[in-house]
Design a protein around this motif. Sequence first.
Motif, PDB file in Angstrom:
ATOM      1  N   LEU B 141      38.060  47.334  34.859  1.00  0.00           N
ATOM      2  CA  LEU B 141      37.862  46.617  36.126  1.00  0.00           C
ATOM      3  C   LEU B 141      38.578  45.278  36.113  1.00  0.00           C
ATOM      4  CD1 LEU B 141      34.107  47.276  36.912  1.00  0.00           C
ATOM      5  CD2 LEU B 141      36.064  47.938  38.312  1.00  0.00           C
ATOM      6  N   MET B 142      38.507  44.590  34.989  1.00  0.00           N
ATOM      7  CA  MET B 142      39.166  43.295  34.900  1.00  0.00           C
ATOM      8  C   MET B 142      40.680  43.467  35.029  1.00  0.00           C
ATOM      9  SD  MET B 142      38.681  40.360  32.060  1.00  0.00           S
ATOM     10  CE  MET B 142      39.197  41.440  30.748  1.00  0.00           C
ATOM     11  N   ALA B 143      41.208  44.505  34.398  1.00  0.00           N
ATOM     12  CA  ALA B 143      42.642  44.789  34.535  1.00  0.00           C
ATOM     13  C   ALA B 143      42.978  45.017  36.006  1.00  0.00           C
ATOM     14  CB  ALA B 143      43.019  46.012  33.704  1.00  0.00           C
ATOM     15  N   GLY B 144      42.095  45.729  36.725  1.00  0.00           N
ATOM     16  CA  GLY B 144      42.305  45.955  38.154  1.00  0.00           C
ATOM     17  C   GLY B 144      42.345  44.649  38.926  1.00  0.00           C
ATOM     18  N   GLY B 145      41.465  43.719  38.569  1.00  0.00           N
ATOM     19  CA  GLY B 145      41.457  42.417  39.229  1.00  0.00           C
ATOM     20  C   GLY B 145      42.772  41.679  39.026  1.00  0.00           C
ATOM     21  N   PHE B 146      43.214  41.637  37.777  1.00  0.00           N
ATOM     22  CA  PHE B 146      44.506  40.994  37.480  1.00  0.00           C
ATOM     23  C   PHE B 146      45.650  41.678  38.238  1.00  0.00           C
ATOM     24  CE2 PHE B 146      42.784  39.425  33.233  1.00  0.00           C
ATOM     25  CZ  PHE B 146      42.861  38.091  33.577  1.00  0.00           C
ATOM     26  N   LEU B 147      45.609  43.011  38.274  1.00  0.00           N
ATOM     27  CA  LEU B 147      46.681  43.760  38.928  1.00  0.00           C
ATOM     28  C   LEU B 147      46.730  43.495  40.426  1.00  0.00           C
ATOM     29  CD1 LEU B 147      46.718  47.325  37.368  1.00  0.00           C
ATOM     30  CD2 LEU B 147      48.605  45.702  37.491  1.00  0.00           C
ATOM     31  N   ALA B 148      45.551  43.426  41.057  1.00  0.00           N
ATOM     32  CA  ALA B 148      45.521  43.172  42.499  1.00  0.00           C
ATOM     33  C   ALA B 148      46.122  41.804  42.800  1.00  0.00           C
ATOM     34  CB  ALA B 148      44.091  43.261  43.020  1.00  0.00           C
ATOM     35  N   ILE B 149      45.781  40.804  41.955  1.00  0.00           N
ATOM     36  CA  ILE B 149      46.361  39.468  42.130  1.00  0.00           C
ATOM     37  C   ILE B 149      47.884  39.550  41.973  1.00  0.00           C
ATOM     38  CG2 ILE B 149      46.513  37.164  41.110  1.00  0.00           C
ATOM     39  CD1 ILE B 149      43.545  37.470  40.307  1.00  0.00           C
ATOM     40  N   GLY B 150      48.315  40.250  40.924  1.00  0.00           N
ATOM     41  CA  GLY B 150      49.746  40.359  40.648  1.00  0.00           C
ATOM     42  C   GLY B 150      50.496  41.101  41.744  1.00  0.00           C
ATOM     43  N   GLY B 213      28.161  45.075  26.720  1.00  0.00           N
ATOM     44  CA  GLY B 213      27.547  46.365  27.032  1.00  0.00           C
ATOM     45  C   GLY B 213      26.504  46.299  28.124  1.00  0.00           C
ATOM     46  N   VAL B 214      26.359  45.113  28.746  1.00  0.00           N
ATOM     47  CA  VAL B 214      25.383  44.976  29.826  1.00  0.00           C
ATOM     48  C   VAL B 214      26.116  45.111  31.158  1.00  0.00           C
ATOM     49  CG1 VAL B 214      23.592  43.515  30.805  1.00  0.00           C
ATOM     50  CG2 VAL B 214      24.207  43.309  28.384  1.00  0.00           C
ATOM     51  N   ILE B 215      25.880  46.234  31.838  1.00  0.00           N
ATOM     52  CA  ILE B 215      26.539  46.367  33.137  1.00  0.00           C
ATOM     53  C   ILE B 215      25.596  45.870  34.215  1.00  0.00           C
ATOM     54  CG2 ILE B 215      27.375  47.986  34.865  1.00  0.00           C
ATOM     55  CD1 ILE B 215      28.878  49.410  32.921  1.00  0.00           C
ATOM     56  N   ASP B 216      25.992  44.767  34.829  1.00  0.00           N
ATOM     57  CA  ASP B 216      25.214  44.185  35.907  1.00  0.00           C
ATOM     58  C   ASP B 216      25.941  44.536  37.204  1.00  0.00           C
ATOM     59  OD1 ASP B 216      24.118  42.548  37.853  1.00  0.00           O
ATOM     60  OD2 ASP B 216      23.703  40.933  36.425  1.00  0.00           O
ATOM     61  N   VAL B 217      25.183  45.024  38.192  1.00  0.00           N
ATOM     62  CA  VAL B 217      25.802  45.409  39.462  1.00  0.00           C
ATOM     63  C   VAL B 217      26.602  44.249  40.055  1.00  0.00           C
ATOM     64  CG1 VAL B 217      25.390  46.259  41.783  1.00  0.00           C
ATOM     65  CG2 VAL B 217      23.967  47.052  39.898  1.00  0.00           C
ATOM     66  N   ARG B 218      26.099  43.031  39.864  1.00  0.00           N
ATOM     67  CA  ARG B 218      26.794  41.874  40.441  1.00  0.00           C
ATOM     68  C   ARG B 218      28.197  41.714  39.855  1.00  0.00           C
ATOM     69  NH1 ARG B 218      22.356  37.437  39.430  1.00  0.00           N
ATOM     70  NH2 ARG B 218      22.226  38.796  37.607  1.00  0.00           N
ATOM     71  N   ASP B 219      28.340  42.017  38.580  1.00  0.00           N
ATOM     72  CA  ASP B 219      29.673  41.921  37.969  1.00  0.00           C
ATOM     73  C   ASP B 219      30.609  42.983  38.536  1.00  0.00           C
ATOM     74  OD1 ASP B 219      28.939  39.785  36.340  1.00  0.00           O
ATOM     75  OD2 ASP B 219      28.085  41.150  34.840  1.00  0.00           O
ATOM     76  N   LEU B 220      30.061  44.176  38.746  1.00  0.00           N
ATOM     77  CA  LEU B 220      30.890  45.250  39.313  1.00  0.00           C
ATOM     78  C   LEU B 220      31.334  44.869  40.722  1.00  0.00           C
ATOM     79  CD1 LEU B 220      28.978  48.470  38.188  1.00  0.00           C
ATOM     80  CD2 LEU B 220      30.769  47.186  37.004  1.00  0.00           C
ATOM     81  N   ILE B 221      30.363  44.364  41.505  1.00  0.00           N
ATOM     82  CA  ILE B 221      30.693  43.966  42.879  1.00  0.00           C
ATOM     83  C   ILE B 221      31.745  42.858  42.861  1.00  0.00           C
ATOM     84  CG2 ILE B 221      29.783  42.853  44.962  1.00  0.00           C
ATOM     85  CD1 ILE B 221      27.175  44.348  44.467  1.00  0.00           C
ATOM     86  N   TYR B 222      31.579  41.947  41.911  1.00  0.00           N
ATOM     87  CA  TYR B 222      32.530  40.846  41.820  1.00  0.00           C
ATOM     88  C   TYR B 222      33.967  41.377  41.657  1.00  0.00           C
ATOM     89  CZ  TYR B 222      35.378  37.267  39.669  1.00  0.00           C
ATOM     90  OH  TYR B 222      36.412  36.437  39.376  1.00  0.00           O
ATOM     91  N   PHE B 223      34.156  42.262  40.684  1.00  0.00           N
ATOM     92  CA  PHE B 223      35.525  42.768  40.458  1.00  0.00           C
ATOM     93  C   PHE B 223      36.016  43.597  41.647  1.00  0.00           C
ATOM     94  CE2 PHE B 223      34.606  41.920  35.889  1.00  0.00           C
ATOM     95  CZ  PHE B 223      35.664  41.052  35.677  1.00  0.00           C
ATOM     96  N   ALA B 224      35.117  44.364  42.254  1.00  0.00           N
ATOM     97  CA  ALA B 224      35.506  45.139  43.432  1.00  0.00           C
ATOM     98  C   ALA B 224      35.956  44.207  44.553  1.00  0.00           C
ATOM     99  CB  ALA B 224      34.347  46.013  43.897  1.00  0.00           C
TER     100      ALA B 224
END
Lengths: 247, 245
Positions: B141-150, B213-224
Amino acid sequence: MIEIDSLTKRYGRHTVVDNLSFRCAPGEVLGFLGPNGAGKSTTMKMVTGFVAPSAGSVRVCGHDVQTDTLIAQRHIGYLPEGAPLYAEMTPRQFLEFIADVRELSGGRRQERLDEVIRQLHLGPVLNQSIDTLSKGFKRRVGLAQAILHDPDVLILDEPTDGLDPNQKHEVRELIRSMSKEKLIVISTHILEEVEAVCTRAIIIADGRLLVDDTPEALAAQGDGDLDEVFRRITQGDAPAPDQEDAA
Amino acid sequence: MNMIKALFRRELQSYFATPVAYVFIVIFLMLMGTFTFYLGGFYERGQADLRAFFNYHPWLYLFLVPAIAMRLWAEERKSGTVELLMTLPVTPLQAVLGKFLAAWAFAGIALLLTFPIWITVNYLGDPDNGAILAAYVGSFLMAGGFLAIGSCISAFTRNQVIAFVITVVVCFGFLLAGFPLVLDAFSGWAPQIIVDGIASLSFLTHFSDISRGVIDVRDLIYFALVIGTFLYANTIVLRWKQADL
């Protein structure tokens, strides 16, 4: 059918296309002439929906290019200036990609692919990367891409640029053979090409329409010499041999 | 959907048609190994987890992901194929998505190829594989965030080097948004709510939980949201640059 109404494009204070209006119908091969920088390519970019006009409208087969862009684009086959291509692909991959985007499928897809490969003699280079092809082959891949979906309207920006005389002849034959049922617009500054394939010639300079006539009538004005007429019209006076002309 | 698939295929194909893909993957894997085993002290820590591995992902992505993203639009613009692409019956959103998804899939392939590290840790000990999977998802997901910016920045220019450098700088800002280096620039004059807002944009903060290893919905929403926002901006830049060409 292409209907162009008061089409204008300004970049800052510079007006590239100035209140251009004309229409053309299927069966016509329209030669779009003018010196370099006259606004030919910009007009074509507006007709194909790549560049948005500053004012005025373009309709292709009844669809406004600004509002119904995708529908209009489905009717158009376009060879942009310089025939840009994805260099790392092979002509086969490239044409298959175009077929996907043009939503050709099943038997018709294969039929059209075979047809354009035959018409443009791409057989020998199909699996070679486009990067390594000669200029003539690249131009022909660009043409193949434009006619792949058998469009109603063909817009070709300098289709024979960089081809040798034999290849030029073949491309002109191809244009002639397709001209019955299609509307074809070609931009060029090769005047013999206009005489060879066009049924109508429009000359523009500084974005304004100067002449709209048949090639024969044009040539008659200059005692059969189109170059002479072209120079007189686009330079606004008698030919001056020391000035750079558009050819 | 078919249109996006066609664009996706073409784009992914083009990564592998040149040495770019192979060079990238080899360098990516070598750096991942170096960071994990030498800087991260994978063996010295003596623990059966991949923290030493995932901790360095943000920093590696900072330089490697912009290298994947820089060509997305700058190259099309430079070679003129953007004119071909945008006069095909394709909407800007389809074009942006097709290209972005291809780049993201490519990053995903490179990430998957780090599997020997996962095998190593499972051979040496008994790690929490659920946590490792979560961290892989977070990293992707983080890679996706960087890629969208790029991808968005690449649409501004025809020069890939400029696209690369600016993307690195912007991504660096996003990485460190929660740290004094960035916050100090704002805390002097901006209201607290804005400073807090900027702090909450930090990639590192959002990634650090997932990497444990803690998946928090807020983090997922953030990257989305980051991906969605920048891709939407990408379509606007595309239209705007096009009208202006």
